[in-house]
Design a protein around this motif. Structure first.
Motif, PDB file in Angstrom:
ATOM      1  N   ARG A   1      21.799   8.144   2.214  1.00  0.00           N
ATOM      2  CA  ARG A   1      21.993   9.492   1.656  1.00  0.00           C
ATOM      3  C   ARG A   1      21.091  10.488   2.407  1.00  0.00           C
ATOM      4  O   ARG A   1      21.501  11.602   2.709  1.00  0.00           O
ATOM      5  CB  ARG A   1      21.667   9.531   0.152  1.00  0.00           C
ATOM      6  N   LEU A   2      19.868  10.069   2.721  1.00  0.00           N
ATOM      7  CA  LEU A   2      18.954  10.932   3.482  1.00  0.00           C
ATOM      8  C   LEU A   2      19.500  11.208   4.875  1.00  0.00           C
ATOM      9  O   LEU A   2      19.369  12.317   5.400  1.00  0.00           O
ATOM     10  CB  LEU A   2      17.579  10.274   3.592  1.00  0.00           C
ATOM     11  N   GLY A   3      20.113  10.180   5.465  1.00  0.00           N
ATOM     12  CA  GLY A   3      20.665  10.332   6.814  1.00  0.00           C
ATOM     13  C   GLY A   3      21.810  11.329   6.866  1.00  0.00           C
ATOM     14  O   GLY A   3      22.076  11.930   7.916  1.00  0.00           O
ATOM     15  N   GLU A   4      22.484  11.524   5.747  1.00  0.00           N
ATOM     16  CA  GLU A   4      23.599  12.478   5.699  1.00  0.00           C
ATOM     17  C   GLU A   4      23.124  13.911   5.470  1.00  0.00           C
ATOM     18  O   GLU A   4      23.915  14.842   5.500  1.00  0.00           O
ATOM     19  CB  GLU A   4      24.549  12.106   4.541  1.00  0.00           C
ATOM     20  N   TRP A   5      21.824  14.046   5.197  1.00  0.00           N
ATOM     21  CA  TRP A   5      21.285  15.350   4.802  1.00  0.00           C
ATOM     22  C   TRP A   5      20.546  15.967   5.978  1.00  0.00           C
ATOM     23  O   TRP A   5      19.606  15.366   6.506  1.00  0.00           O
ATOM     24  CB  TRP A   5      20.314  15.153   3.625  1.00  0.00           C
ATOM     25  N   PRO A   6      20.910  17.163   6.422  1.00  0.00           N
ATOM     26  CA  PRO A   6      20.214  17.735   7.576  1.00  0.00           C
ATOM     27  C   PRO A   6      18.794  18.174   7.224  1.00  0.00           C
ATOM     28  O   PRO A   6      18.521  18.592   6.098  1.00  0.00           O
ATOM     29  CB  PRO A   6      21.075  18.954   7.931  1.00  0.00           C
ATOM     30  N   GLY A   7      17.903  18.053   8.198  1.00  0.00           N
ATOM     31  CA  GLY A   7      16.576  18.638   8.039  1.00  0.00           C
ATOM     32  C   GLY A   7      15.474  17.670   7.649  1.00  0.00           C
ATOM     33  O   GLY A   7      14.338  18.092   7.444  1.00  0.00           O
ATOM     34  N   PHE A   8      15.794  16.380   7.570  1.00  0.00           N
ATOM     35  CA  PHE A   8      14.767  15.395   7.212  1.00  0.00           C
ATOM     36  C   PHE A   8      14.585  14.368   8.335  1.00  0.00           C
ATOM     37  O   PHE A   8      15.566  13.921   8.927  1.00  0.00           O
ATOM     38  CB  PHE A   8      15.161  14.597   5.969  1.00  0.00           C
ATOM     39  N   THR A   9      13.351  13.983   8.603  1.00  0.00           N
ATOM     40  CA  THR A   9      13.108  12.727   9.309  1.00  0.00           C
ATOM     41  C   THR A   9      12.447  11.783   8.298  1.00  0.00           C
ATOM     42  O   THR A   9      11.720  12.229   7.405  1.00  0.00           O
ATOM     43  CB  THR A   9      12.210  12.881  10.544  1.00  0.00           C
ATOM     44  N   VAL A  10      12.708  10.490   8.457  1.00  0.00           N
ATOM     45  CA  VAL A  10      12.385   9.550   7.382  1.00  0.00           C
ATOM     46  C   VAL A  10      11.464   8.442   7.881  1.00  0.00           C
ATOM     47  O   VAL A  10      11.695   7.851   8.935  1.00  0.00           O
ATOM     48  CB  VAL A  10      13.693   8.929   6.825  1.00  0.00           C
ATOM     49  N   ASP A  11      10.426   8.172   7.110  1.00  0.00           N
ATOM     50  CA  ASP A  11       9.605   6.968   7.275  1.00  0.00           C
ATOM     51  C   ASP A  11       9.802   6.105   6.040  1.00  0.00           C
ATOM     52  O   ASP A  11       9.903   6.630   4.931  1.00  0.00           O
ATOM     53  CB  ASP A  11       8.114   7.321   7.372  1.00  0.00           C
ATOM     54  N   VAL A  12       9.847   4.803   6.234  1.00  0.00           N
ATOM     55  CA  VAL A  12       9.951   3.883   5.099  1.00  0.00           C
ATOM     56  C   VAL A  12       8.624   3.147   4.960  1.00  0.00           C
ATOM     57  O   VAL A  12       8.145   2.518   5.909  1.00  0.00           O
ATOM     58  CB  VAL A  12      11.113   2.896   5.280  1.00  0.00           C
ATOM     59  N   ILE A  13       8.031   3.251   3.786  1.00  0.00           N
ATOM     60  CA  ILE A  13       6.732   2.625   3.521  1.00  0.00           C
ATOM     61  C   ILE A  13       6.967   1.452   2.567  1.00  0.00           C
ATOM     62  O   ILE A  13       7.445   1.653   1.443  1.00  0.00           O
ATOM     63  CB  ILE A  13       5.756   3.622   2.840  1.00  0.00           C
ATOM     64  N   ASP A  14       6.620   0.259   3.052  1.00  0.00           N
ATOM     65  CA  ASP A  14       6.886  -0.941   2.251  1.00  0.00           C
ATOM     66  C   ASP A  14       5.564  -1.652   1.963  1.00  0.00           C
ATOM     67  O   ASP A  14       4.967  -2.244   2.860  1.00  0.00           O
ATOM     68  CB  ASP A  14       7.821  -1.863   3.050  1.00  0.00           C
ATOM     69  N   PRO A  15       5.090  -1.610   0.711  1.00  0.00           N
ATOM     70  CA  PRO A  15       3.808  -2.270   0.417  1.00  0.00           C
ATOM     71  C   PRO A  15       3.849  -3.768   0.675  1.00  0.00           C
ATOM     72  O   PRO A  15       2.782  -4.398   0.787  1.00  0.00           O
ATOM     73  CB  PRO A  15       3.573  -1.991  -1.077  1.00  0.00           C
ATOM     74  N   ALA A  16       5.031  -4.354   0.813  1.00  0.00           N
ATOM     75  CA  ALA A  16       5.115  -5.788   1.130  1.00  0.00           C
ATOM     76  C   ALA A  16       4.478  -6.072   2.478  1.00  0.00           C
ATOM     77  O   ALA A  16       4.049  -7.188   2.750  1.00  0.00           O
ATOM     78  CB  ALA A  16       6.564  -6.253   1.118  1.00  0.00           C
ATOM     79  N   GLY A  17       4.420  -5.079   3.337  1.00  0.00           N
ATOM     80  CA  GLY A  17       3.809  -5.257   4.656  1.00  0.00           C
ATOM     81  C   GLY A  17       2.299  -5.153   4.635  1.00  0.00           C
ATOM     82  O   GLY A  17       1.644  -5.338   5.648  1.00  0.00           O
ATOM     83  N   ARG A  18       1.729  -4.820   3.479  1.00  0.00           N
ATOM     84  CA  ARG A  18       0.265  -4.657   3.390  1.00  0.00           C
ATOM     85  C   ARG A  18      -0.347  -5.960   2.896  1.00  0.00           C
ATOM     86  O   ARG A  18      -0.063  -6.390   1.785  1.00  0.00           O
ATOM     87  CB  ARG A  18      -0.100  -3.544   2.403  1.00  0.00           C
ATOM     88  N   ASP A  19      -1.175  -6.600   3.721  1.00  0.00           N
ATOM     89  CA  ASP A  19      -1.820  -7.816   3.226  1.00  0.00           C
ATOM     90  C   ASP A  19      -3.125  -7.445   2.530  1.00  0.00           C
ATOM     91  O   ASP A  19      -3.480  -6.274   2.436  1.00  0.00           O
ATOM     92  CB  ASP A  19      -2.022  -8.850   4.338  1.00  0.00           C
ATOM     93  N   ALA A  20      -3.818  -8.457   2.035  1.00  0.00           N
ATOM     94  CA  ALA A  20      -5.014  -8.207   1.220  1.00  0.00           C
ATOM     95  C   ALA A  20      -6.039  -7.357   1.968  1.00  0.00           C
ATOM     96  O   ALA A  20      -6.720  -6.516   1.389  1.00  0.00           O
ATOM     97  CB  ALA A  20      -5.630  -9.530   0.790  1.00  0.00           C
ATOM     98  N   ASP A  21      -6.136  -7.553   3.298  1.00  0.00           N
ATOM     99  CA  ASP A  21      -7.117  -6.799   4.079  1.00  0.00           C
ATOM    100  C   ASP A  21      -6.769  -5.320   4.173  1.00  0.00           C
ATOM    101  O   ASP A  21      -7.611  -4.494   4.499  1.00  0.00           O
ATOM    102  CB  ASP A  21      -7.202  -7.356   5.512  1.00  0.00           C
ATOM    103  N   ASP A  22      -5.474  -5.013   3.927  1.00  0.00           N
ATOM    104  CA  ASP A  22      -5.036  -3.619   4.048  1.00  0.00           C
ATOM    105  C   ASP A  22      -5.316  -2.809   2.791  1.00  0.00           C
ATOM    106  O   ASP A  22      -5.188  -1.588   2.803  1.00  0.00           O
ATOM    107  CB  ASP A  22      -3.519  -3.546   4.303  1.00  0.00           C
ATOM    108  N   GLN A  23      -5.636  -3.475   1.680  1.00  0.00           N
ATOM    109  CA  GLN A  23      -5.834  -2.738   0.442  1.00  0.00           C
ATOM    110  C   GLN A  23      -6.951  -1.731   0.657  1.00  0.00           C
ATOM    111  O   GLN A  23      -8.033  -2.072   1.123  1.00  0.00           O
ATOM    112  CB  GLN A  23      -6.169  -3.681  -0.726  1.00  0.00           C
ATOM    113  N   GLY A  24      -6.668  -0.507   0.358  1.00  0.00           N
ATOM    114  CA  GLY A  24      -7.658   0.549   0.598  1.00  0.00           C
ATOM    115  C   GLY A  24      -7.470   1.226   1.947  1.00  0.00           C
ATOM    116  O   GLY A  24      -7.998   2.305   2.173  1.00  0.00           O
ATOM    117  N   ALA A  25      -6.686   0.603   2.860  1.00  0.00           N
ATOM    118  CA  ALA A  25      -6.444   1.234   4.165  1.00  0.00           C
ATOM    119  C   ALA A  25      -5.463   2.390   3.995  1.00  0.00           C
ATOM    120  O   ALA A  25      -4.535   2.319   3.201  1.00  0.00           O
ATOM    121  CB  ALA A  25      -5.881   0.207   5.138  1.00  0.00           C
TER     122      ALA A  25
END
Ligand SMILES: Cc1cc2nc3c(=O)[nH]c(=O)nc-3n(C[C@H](O)[C@H](O)[C@H](O)COP(=O)(O)O)c2cc1C
Length: 183
Positions: free
Chosen positions: A30-54
């Motif tokens: 839906r975002l891709g169909e909408w003009p004027g946005f660039t999109v980042d996807v943030i997935d907390p699954a990619g954050r391991d224990a060492d990343d907490q607080g990063a």
């Protein structure tokens, strides 16, 4: 007014076999169909224990957020809270929109709790949201919504309001840094 706005789409669920991938893919389309946005996807699954607080610099760069969250026991997932709490300045004076899903509630109780959390972080929670109740029955095997009309209309409203707020607040932040308002 800014030409292109950066929107960060944030996963709430980190569960194996999560419905979140299907819902986030729908949001991305839906975002891709909408003009004027660039999109980042943030997935907390990619954050391991060492990343907490990063700090994730993509949240700092974002002009607005779409939080895609399920409801877990009348609230939102702990991994999402951890991601939110690991950041502070990144949320300030920016809009947050919600796409939620779950069983009968459609995730509405998770969103109501998130509104309080984001208010504390000086973010602006959008009134317009998308809710997907009984999410297991909503999508076909290709990830398309079975009864798309109502949710697609709600998503267009959400994106139009998000764009308005993201533009308005980006202009305001440029004119006067939010942290400098109170000295
Ligand atoms: C631990 C847990 C608690 C849940 N609690 C609720 C709830 O309180 N209300 C609701 O509507 N659905 C609830 N559900 C259903 C989830 O919202 C639904 O399974 C959703 O697909 C979970 O998102 P995910 O698959 O992306 O992790 C719960 C599911 C789990 C795993």
């Amino acid at each position: 007014m800014q030409e292109t706005l950066r929107i960060a789409v944030i996963y709430g669920s980190v569960r194996d076999g999560r419905m979140a991938d299907t819902v986030v893919n729908w949001v991305k389309h839906r975002l891709g169909e909408w003009p004027g946005f660039t999109v980042d996807v943030i997935d907390p699954a990619g954050r391991d224990a060492d990343d907490q607080g990063a700090h994730d610099h993509r949240l700092d760069a974002a002009d607005g957020f779409i939080v895609v969250t399920p409801e877990y026991n009348h609230s939102f997932p702990g991994a999402l809270k951890s991601l939110i709490d690991s950041h502070f300045w990144e949320w300030q004076a920016k809009p947050v929109a919600f796409v939620s899903y779950g069983a009968a509630s459609g995730g509405i109780r998770a969103v109501e709790q998130l509104r309080g959390v984001f208010a504390e972080l000086h973010a602006v929670g959008l009134r317009d949201a998308v809710m997907l109740p009984n999410v297991w029955n909503q999508f076909d095997q290709d990830g398309a919504l079975l009864e798309a009309d109502m949710s697609a209309r709600a998503m267009r409203t959400l994106l139009a309001r998000l764009q308005w707020w993201a533009n308005a607040l980006a202009d305001a932040r440029r004119t006067h840094a939010y942290q400098e308002v109170v000295t």
